[in-house]
Design an enzyme around this catalytic site. Sequence first.
Site, PDB file in Angstrom:
ATOM      1  N   ARG A  51       0.854  -1.200   0.000  1.00 44.11           N
ATOM      2  CA  ARG A  51       0.000   0.000   0.000  1.00 44.11           C
ATOM      3  C   ARG A  51       0.883   1.241   0.000  1.00 44.11           C
ATOM      4  O   ARG A  51       0.590   2.239  -0.656  1.00 44.11           O
ATOM      5  CB  ARG A  51      -0.958   0.002   1.202  1.00 44.11           C
ATOM      6  CG  ARG A  51      -1.678   1.333   1.375  1.00 44.11           C
ATOM      7  CD  ARG A  51      -2.961   1.276   2.208  1.00 44.11           C
ATOM      8  NE  ARG A  51      -2.907   0.397   3.351  1.00 44.11           N
ATOM      9  CZ  ARG A  51      -2.239   0.636   4.481  1.00 44.11           C
ATOM     10  NH1 ARG A  51      -1.548   1.751   4.635  1.00 44.11           N
ATOM     11  NH2 ARG A  51      -2.263  -0.234   5.470  1.00 44.11           N
ATOM     12  N   TYR A 104     -16.297  16.174 -16.292  1.00 49.47           N
ATOM     13  CA  TYR A 104     -16.763  14.798 -16.119  1.00 49.47           C
ATOM     14  C   TYR A 104     -17.807  14.770 -14.986  1.00 49.47           C
ATOM     15  O   TYR A 104     -17.570  15.333 -13.909  1.00 49.47           O
ATOM     16  CB  TYR A 104     -15.566  13.891 -15.789  1.00 49.47           C
ATOM     17  CG  TYR A 104     -15.989  12.524 -15.370  1.00 49.47           C
ATOM     18  CD1 TYR A 104     -16.817  11.753 -16.188  1.00 49.47           C
ATOM     19  CD2 TYR A 104     -15.601  11.983 -14.155  1.00 49.47           C
ATOM     20  CE1 TYR A 104     -17.240  10.491 -15.796  1.00 49.47           C
ATOM     21  CE2 TYR A 104     -16.012  10.725 -13.762  1.00 49.47           C
ATOM     22  CZ  TYR A 104     -16.839   9.985 -14.586  1.00 49.47           C
ATOM     23  OH  TYR A 104     -17.265   8.745 -14.194  1.00 49.47           O
ATOM     24  N   ASP A 177      -7.317  18.791 -14.778  1.00 49.27           N
ATOM     25  CA  ASP A 177      -7.558  17.410 -15.203  1.00 49.27           C
ATOM     26  C   ASP A 177      -7.118  17.315 -16.661  1.00 49.27           C
ATOM     27  O   ASP A 177      -7.734  17.902 -17.552  1.00 49.27           O
ATOM     28  CB  ASP A 177      -9.046  17.087 -15.036  1.00 49.27           C
ATOM     29  CG  ASP A 177      -9.362  15.640 -15.375  1.00 49.27           C
ATOM     30  OD1 ASP A 177      -8.668  15.057 -16.223  1.00 49.27           O
ATOM     31  OD2 ASP A 177     -10.327  15.095 -14.796  1.00 49.27           O
ATOM     32  N   LYS A 202      -7.876   6.212 -19.514  1.00 52.09           N
ATOM     33  CA  LYS A 202      -8.189   6.723 -20.842  1.00 52.09           C
ATOM     34  C   LYS A 202      -6.948   6.634 -21.760  1.00 52.09           C
ATOM     35  O   LYS A 202      -6.487   5.552 -22.008  1.00 52.09           O
ATOM     36  CB  LYS A 202      -8.737   8.146 -20.699  1.00 52.09           C
ATOM     37  CG  LYS A 202      -9.856   8.251 -19.614  1.00 52.09           C
ATOM     38  CD  LYS A 202     -11.074   7.472 -19.966  1.00 52.09           C
ATOM     39  CE  LYS A 202     -12.089   7.195 -18.875  1.00 52.09           C
ATOM     40  NZ  LYS A 202     -12.168   7.957 -17.686  1.00 52.09           N
TER      41      LYS A 202
HETATM   42  C1  LIG Z   1     -12.008  13.894 -17.503  1.00 54.43           C
HETATM   43  C2  LIG Z   1     -12.158  12.764 -16.523  1.00 54.43           C
HETATM   44  N1  LIG Z   1     -11.629  12.883 -15.288  1.00 54.43           N
HETATM   45  C3  LIG Z   1     -11.749  11.906 -14.374  1.00 54.43           C
HETATM   46  C4  LIG Z   1     -12.440  10.737 -14.649  1.00 54.43           C
HETATM   47  C5  LIG Z   1     -12.581   9.690 -13.594  1.00 54.43           C
HETATM   48  O1  LIG Z   1     -11.667   8.654 -13.829  1.00 54.43           O
HETATM   49  P1  LIG Z   1     -11.926   7.109 -13.473  1.00 54.43           P
HETATM   50  O2  LIG Z   1     -13.119   6.655 -14.257  1.00 54.43           O
HETATM   51  O3  LIG Z   1     -10.644   6.461 -13.877  1.00 54.43           O
HETATM   52  O4  LIG Z   1     -12.183   7.039 -12.005  1.00 54.43           O
HETATM   53  C6  LIG Z   1     -13.014  10.578 -15.908  1.00 54.43           C
HETATM   54  C7  LIG Z   1     -13.761   9.348 -16.223  1.00 54.43           C
HETATM   55  O5  LIG Z   1     -14.416   9.244 -17.247  1.00 54.43           O
HETATM   56  C8  LIG Z   1     -12.875  11.607 -16.873  1.00 54.43           C
HETATM   57  O6  LIG Z   1     -13.402  11.517 -18.096  1.00 54.43           O
END
Ligand SMILES: Cc1ncc(COP(=O)(O)O)c(C=O)c1O
Length: 384
Positions: A51, A104, A177, A202
């Site tokens: 961890r 998101y 992000d 992604k």
């Molecule tokens: C722009 C963006 N940030 C964060 C996330 C969250 O990531 P995760 O699905 O890996 O938890 C997503 C998920 O689609 C996303 O599109």
Amino acid sequence: MTNQDGFETLAIHAGQEPDTVTGAVVPPIYQVSTYKQDGVGGLRGGYEYSRSANPTRTALEQCLAALEGAPRALAFASGMAAEDCLLRTVCSPGDHVLVPDDAYGGTYRLFARVFSGWGLTHDVAPISHVAAVREQLAARKITVVWAETPTNPLLGIADIRALAEAAHEAGALLVVDNTFASPYLQQPLALGADVVVHSTTKYLGGHSDVVGGALVVADPELAERLAFTQNATGGVAGPFDSWLTLRGVKTLAARMDRHCRNAMRVAQMLAEHPAVSEVLYPGLPSHPGHKTAQEQMRAFGGMVSFRLLAGEEAAVRACGRTRLFTLGESLGGVESLIEHPARMTHASVTGSPLEVPGDLIRLSVGIEDCDDLLDDLRQALSDS
Ligand SMILES: Cc1ncc(COP(=O)(O)O)c(C=O)c1O
């Protein structure tokens, strides 16, 4: 590796020196929870419990840090676990943050439904309009300005350098992000951001076979605090997931070049299509963020959204009619995906200021033969 090495070289080699014991060219999957100590407190290489740290995860973290031009990165079980760790670390109950007006849905849900109960309040900010964000920063004490660029799903563009200046003048941190762009197309820390967030699920992973997240930070002291929270709360990336992500990262540049090329052709075709009322793609000169995107991105990414003149039901029908674009959530894999944000990825923001239009379709344009992709979309839209 040296700082002079190019992006592709770092993606393949940073954190991934051949194994000192066996010479294995690829970092092994250290599928292990604990490590033999040479006497109490006598750790070999700093590993005591997975961890806290695991060598496969370390390899991924070093590579991600190199790709974002940062001293340190931390890898998590998902993008949401990374975001959760960040907010717990840099915010306290009673703080106020700015969240983007397009993002998101799960990120907005984290602020609106989880951290609100902890006492963290937020305002929604039009992050493409820095002057408006400045007014919000002047109106009250803000701890964090959160930005996505390009945004999910409306492909809005925020000027990272200008936002960073505005945030810092007000004593706030700027979090970006960078999931949609990936570090190959955009490096927010070099433009002044304090923290980069990734859903490595992604483009970084790139093959729709692993869920993961990352935080990348410029300030070593903040990195230390984040590592403390990560270890204390435990949302870490496992060894196999770290290995899969690292394997994906090696080809990020080659894949992104192709994603961008295909997406541009898809956007241009849709812009001419009689069934389409609007195409949202920062690579089109008509996009309001095109100039900023040109300045801060290497190319415009693989995500394209568009709206249909015939409305929501037509959009839902078109999503069900494609042959190659697979109907599904997520994005950034080699295979093309199509989705209806209002009923799928962004259903959780219905009724909120981030609600998305019902006639909107989002494409994650993959790296297949682009002529096949164009034919597929044309036939799916033929009677819309
Ligand atoms: C722009 C963006 N940030 C964060 C996330 C969250 O990531 P995760 O699905 O890996 O938890 C997503 C998920 O689609 C996303 O599109």
